[in-house]
Design an enzyme around this catalytic site. Structure first.
Site, mmCIF file in Angstrom:
data_model
loop_
_atom_site.group_PDB
_atom_site.id
_atom_site.type_symbol
_atom_site.label_atom_id
_atom_site.label_comp_id
_atom_site.label_asym_id
_atom_site.label_seq_id
_atom_site.Cartn_x
_atom_site.Cartn_y
_atom_site.Cartn_z
ATOM 1 N N CYS A 38 -1.216 -8.283 -4.959
ATOM 2 C CA CYS A 38 -2.020 -9.442 -4.528
ATOM 3 C C CYS A 38 -1.264 -10.749 -4.774
ATOM 4 O O CYS A 38 -1.307 -11.652 -3.958
ATOM 5 C CB CYS A 38 -3.331 -9.542 -5.301
ATOM 6 S SG CYS A 38 -4.176 -8.001 -5.553
ATOM 7 N N ASP A 39 -0.610 -10.858 -5.927
ATOM 8 C CA ASP A 39 -0.128 -12.164 -6.375
ATOM 9 C C ASP A 39 1.393 -12.306 -6.445
ATOM 10 O O ASP A 39 1.886 -13.414 -6.678
ATOM 11 C CB ASP A 39 -0.724 -12.469 -7.764
ATOM 12 C CG ASP A 39 -2.241 -12.483 -7.719
ATOM 13 O OD1 ASP A 39 -2.793 -12.924 -6.696
ATOM 14 O OD2 ASP A 39 -2.871 -12.045 -8.695
ATOM 15 N N CYS A 65 -2.478 -7.744 -10.645
ATOM 16 C CA CYS A 65 -2.228 -7.142 -9.339
ATOM 17 C C CYS A 65 -0.987 -7.746 -8.701
ATOM 18 O O CYS A 65 -1.047 -8.809 -8.086
ATOM 19 C CB CYS A 65 -3.444 -7.326 -8.441
ATOM 20 S SG CYS A 65 -3.169 -6.690 -6.791
#
Ligand code: NDP
Length: 314
Positions: free
Chosen positions: A141-142, A138
């Site tokens: 997200c990261d 992701c």
């Protein structure tokens, strides 16, 4: 097990566009649905950025914000939204039995499955070992953890293109590892990555191993044309190679295709089990869009409503 078993007319499993749309329709029909969110409340759209193709948002909307709107709309008409993961089902008799978090037992006249799909992985030992230590599925997200650094992303679909573009805004360089000589992504997405000077596309390139003891330090790639291996220094490795349906708990109970996508009776959301309906990505490997998921969520609620009426359960 809970001492008192709760009885509901409509139980919805999953909280993506399909589940919430089913909830909006079922609650407006006075069926008092209960919705269990699953482990990722809001579903896959909560880990994406701009959604530009959902009708009604001319300027686009962020995925998490859109799902928040879906949730509020479902709640407004009386859907009970609960955090919990369905761990077991027994659809052998009416009412259907659903166990949540291995603890709570619920009896439901109808069940709407909207459990969606999850990211696929390459299956390398190093990928598993370094997951969360530089390996991620992701970017949204990261990606932030790798700002100003070099990263690699594997995949050549719309997701990979979208995530590569996202990473290019944060990272200094993005290597895109494409296993064939062409991409599967739509033309517009391909153009976006090809015209981005921070993205280097490596064609015919497969991942051999992700290197590093405790964190990602490099990736060893293999060119399937030249047969040469090569190491690229990166600190982040992103996997964007598609998804698989979250239908494991329904195996041997609900009819599925060979990839685990639930089979529905054409023109409906009915499954092989009476009173159990499926919508969204759990049953759709072709379109997989938020708007199509929402559309089938609506169908599932209408199918459930008709079923309840025909069985005189309302
Ligand atoms: P796709 O299934 O479309 O693409 C998966 C990609 O990963 C393919 O290019 C495939 O390569 C590659 N791949 C699969 N396995 C491996 C492997 N082991 N090693 C290397 N590469 C691999 O998945 P997406 O998640 O990209 O998209 C799913 C659906 O969602 C699509 O319909 C897409 O259009 C849609 N979508 C739309 C968006 C939008 O419109 N904004 C955004 C994101 C997704 P190969 O081509 O060689 O098989």
């Amino acid at each position: 097990m809970a001492s008192e078993i709760e009885k509901v007319k409509v139980l919805i499993i999953g909280s993506g566009p399909a589940g919430y749309t089913a909830a909006i329709y079922a609650s407006r029909a006075g069926l008092s649905p209960v919705l269990y969110t699953g482990g990722q409340p809001g579903g896959q759209l909560t880990i994406t950025t701009d959604v530009e193709n959902y009708p009604g948002y001319p300027n686009g909307i962020m995925g998490p914000e859109m799902m928040e709107d879906f949730r509020k709309q479902a709640e407004r008409f009386g859907t009970q939204i609960r955090y919990g993961v369905v761990t077991k089902v027994d659809f052998s008799a009416q009412p259907h039995k659903v166990i949540v978090d291995d603890q709570v037992e619920i009896h439901a006249d109808t069940v709407i499955i909207s459990t969606g799909a999850s990211a696929k992985w390459l299956g390398l030992e190093s990928e598993e070992r370094l997951n969360g230590r530089g390996v991620s599925a992701c970017a949204v997200c990261d990606g932030f953890f790798f700002r100003g650094q070099d990263v690699a992303i594997v995949g050549a679909g719309d997701t990979a293109c979208e995530e590569a573009s996202y990473l290019a805004n944060i990272c200094s360089k993005v290597y895109m590892l494409v296993r064939r000589e062409e991409m599967r992504a739509s033309q517009i997405m391909q153009k976006r990555v090809m015209n981005n000077p921070k993205i280097e596309i490596l064609w015919n390139t497969e991942t051999e191993e992700i290197l590093g003891e405790n964190e990602v330090e490099a990736v060893r790639v293999y060119n399937n044309k030249t047969k040469e291996s090569n190491e690229i220094k990166v600190s982040g490795f992103f996997v964007a190679i598609g998804h698989e349906p979250n239908t494991g708990i329904f195996k041997n109970i609900i009819d599925m295709d060979e990839n685990g996508y639930i089979k529905t009776i054409p023109g409906s959301t009915r499954t092989n089990v009476e009173g159990v309906f499926a919508c969204g990505d759990a049953q759709d490997h072709i379109y997989r869009q938020a708007v199509t998921a929402a559309g089938t969520g609506c169908m599932a609620a209408l199918d459930a409503e008709r079923y309840l009426a025909a069985k005189e359960l309302v």
